[in-house]
Enzyme design. Structure first.
Site: not given
Lengths: 143, 407
Positions: B117, B197, B220, B360, B194
């Site tokens: 991202h 997600q 999220k 993104c 990261d």
């Protein structure tokens, strides 16, 4: 007619895939790049100015049906106009899609670009329709 | 619990008006989270860590208990290794500024995957320019997977930071982070994961992964907007300079000098988002009450159904892994010849919420030679009916556009 059908009309669909305005100009006098970073729509306008007059105008690039149709229609209606006439039409178009007040005469003055009036019902897509017109405004202001 | 039962906890689905397939962007919130936040502001709101009165102490306790809950959720060895931020982006910027700028030297290498991202990419561009280091990419194969060869080829001596998303927000690719961490540590690099997600969807254990940093966003995973998390290894966090300066992150302030508070306060300048932390804690309670295994089962079943149904549409191209054991509930696709924004507008008209655009992740899309995609992303509250609505909407879109599509 719902918002969707009033937006994706035959004229918009036809212009979104039309290619007669989509090419480079051999003797361009100037060009301007326009980009919507949030969605990736990306166009380059090329112009041939003859004194104060837009003697030719064309574009290259990619984007959604609305942005492509808006660009092609804009080229149709601005070609042959003077710089001042064109700037006035751009300002009316931008007011129209933002749902600001425009008179019937003003709408008439932008000719076929009126076909994009219903985009104002879909706020998420207004910027798609605006891209070419803002890019053109920048291009004319340099000339 | 089934997804149908879970769904009833989410007020936004009352009346079943929308098929919400954009949880990769932000999830919806269950009433338990909304009520916990509401209750905090009604009964316990005060500025934490400051007042000597009971209400402020209560707010402090609530805030610190939320930290403990987050620590236990990702198996952090201690709560002070959990730093509250606004979101993953802020967490990544904190690492880039406080660790990256201070530890990288000229000609050092930073390696990230092409799937990152922008928030795990642009900060590293900034660091590499400032420090004179090289930013290199691990590319994916035609199925959207990072191969072992690519990992071996890119993570070599001289690499000081590896940035990797655990799950791609575009392709749904599940990366083998543990393997990447092991390789990175062999060459002396630290790893920034990261988890935006992944943490909401799969059981994440920072000690098992052995990652040096992990970031994720509350919004999220059922929480309010504006609360995010940075986890870091203690020895790294302790050595790092503060990122933001101000109230509550100091010990002693003199006219010319300041000493800083220990972890985690050192990284939490200003009045903290206690309401957000309360919401995140309530979200973790909610997720735990369902169970990560159940969430995974629901999502795997839906992902398969979504993938199979999309595959039946011969006018659709699906991107990313075809092996569903390597794909999370995030599927990018296009109707051939129709721009994703037009697809999204038609879907919107039938109550289907999807993302369209470059997500993104411009470098990833450019490397795949596409401008943009439609993305459907799932969570525990989605149903087969949501997917059926999507498929019907795609058929409608194709019917509308087919006579105009240039072959």
């Amino acid at each position: 007619m719902d918002n969707l059908e009033s937006m994706y009309t035959d004229i918009i669909m036809e212009q979104s895939t039309a290619t007669y305005n989509k090419h480079e100009l051999d003797n361009k006098t100037d060009s301007e790049h326009g980009h919507n970073p949030s969605c990736g729509d990306d166009i380059t306008l090329e112009i041939i100015m003859d004194g104060d007059k837009i003697s030719d105008l064309a574009f290259t690039g990619h984007g959604c049906a609305i942005s492509q149709a808006s660009t092609s229609i804009m080229i149709d209606v601005l070609k042959g106009k003077s710089k001042d006439e064109a700037l006035k039409m751009i300002s009316i178009f931008l007011k129209m899609v933002k749902r600001e007040e425009v008179s019937e005469e003003e709408l008439d003055s932008i000719e076929d670009a009126r076909a994009l009036q219903n985009i104002s019902n879909m706020p998420a897509r207004v910027k798609c329709a605006e891209l070419a017109w803002y890019t053109m405004e920048k291009l004319l202001e340099k000339n | 619990m089934t997804n149908y039962e879970i769904r009833k906890d989410f007020p936004i689905f009352d009346g079943d008006k929308i098929a919400y397939l954009d949880s990769g962007a932000t999830t919806q919130r269950p009433k338990q989270v909304i009520e916990a936040v509401d209750n905090f502001y009604r009964t316990a709101n005060a500025n934490p860590h400051r007042g000597a009165y009971e209400l402020s102490i209560e707010a402090t306790n609530i805030y610190e208990n939320a930290r403990k809950k987050v620590a236990s959720f990702i198996n952090s060895p201690s709560p002070e290794q959990i730093i509250f931020t606004r979101n993953s982006s802020e967490s990544l910027n904190l690492i880039a500024y406080s660790y990256g700028l201070n530890n990288l030297k000229k000609d050092d290498k930073i390696v990230i995957s092409i799937m990152e991202h922008h928030s795990n990419l642009v900060p590293w561009q900034f660091v590499s320019k400032k420090c004179g280091c090289l930013l290199e990419y691990m590319y994916v194969n035609e199925e959207g997977l990072l191969t072992d060869e690519e990992i071996e080829k890119k993570i070599v001596p001289g690499v000081k930071i590896v940035g990797i998303t655990q799950i791609s927000n575009v392709l749904g690719t599940i990366n083998d982070v543990k393997k990447i961490v092991k390789k990175a540590h062999e060459v002396g690099a630290i790893v920034v994961v990261d988890g935006a997600q992944s943490v909401p969807h799969i059981k994440t254990d920072v000690q098992d992964l052995d990652c040096d940093f992990l970031v994720f966003s509350g919004h999220k995973m059922l929480s309010p907007l504006g609360i995010g998390v940075l986890y870091g290894k203690k020895e790294l966090l302790n050595k790092m300079d503060p990122f933001l300066f101000g109230g509550d992150m100091i010990e002693y302030v003199y006219e010319q000098e300041t000493t800083f508070a220990p972890l985690p306060a050192k990284f939490e300048a200003g009045t903290q988002n206690v309401g957000g932390a309360v919401g995140l804690a309530a979200a973790i309670d909610y997720i735990n009450s369902i169970g990560m295994d159940t969430i995974k089962e629901i999502e795997e079943e839906l992902t398969k159904y979504l993938f199979d149904e999309l595959s039946k549409l011969d006018f659709v191209t699906i991107y990313g892994p075809k092996d569903l054991s390597k794909k999370a509930g995030v599927i990018s696709f296009n109707i051939n010849g129709v721009h994703p924004h037009d697809v999204a507008s038609v879907l919107d008209s039938v109550g289907v919420c999807v993302r369209s655009g470059n997500h993104c992740a411009q470098p990833l899309l450019r490397s795949m030679d596409i401008d943009s995609t439609v993305r459907a992303s799932l969570y525990m509250y989605n149903t087969k009916e949501d997917i059926d609505k999507l498929i019907n909407g795609l058929n409608k879109t194709y019917d509308m556009f087919k006579k105009w599509i240039k072959k």
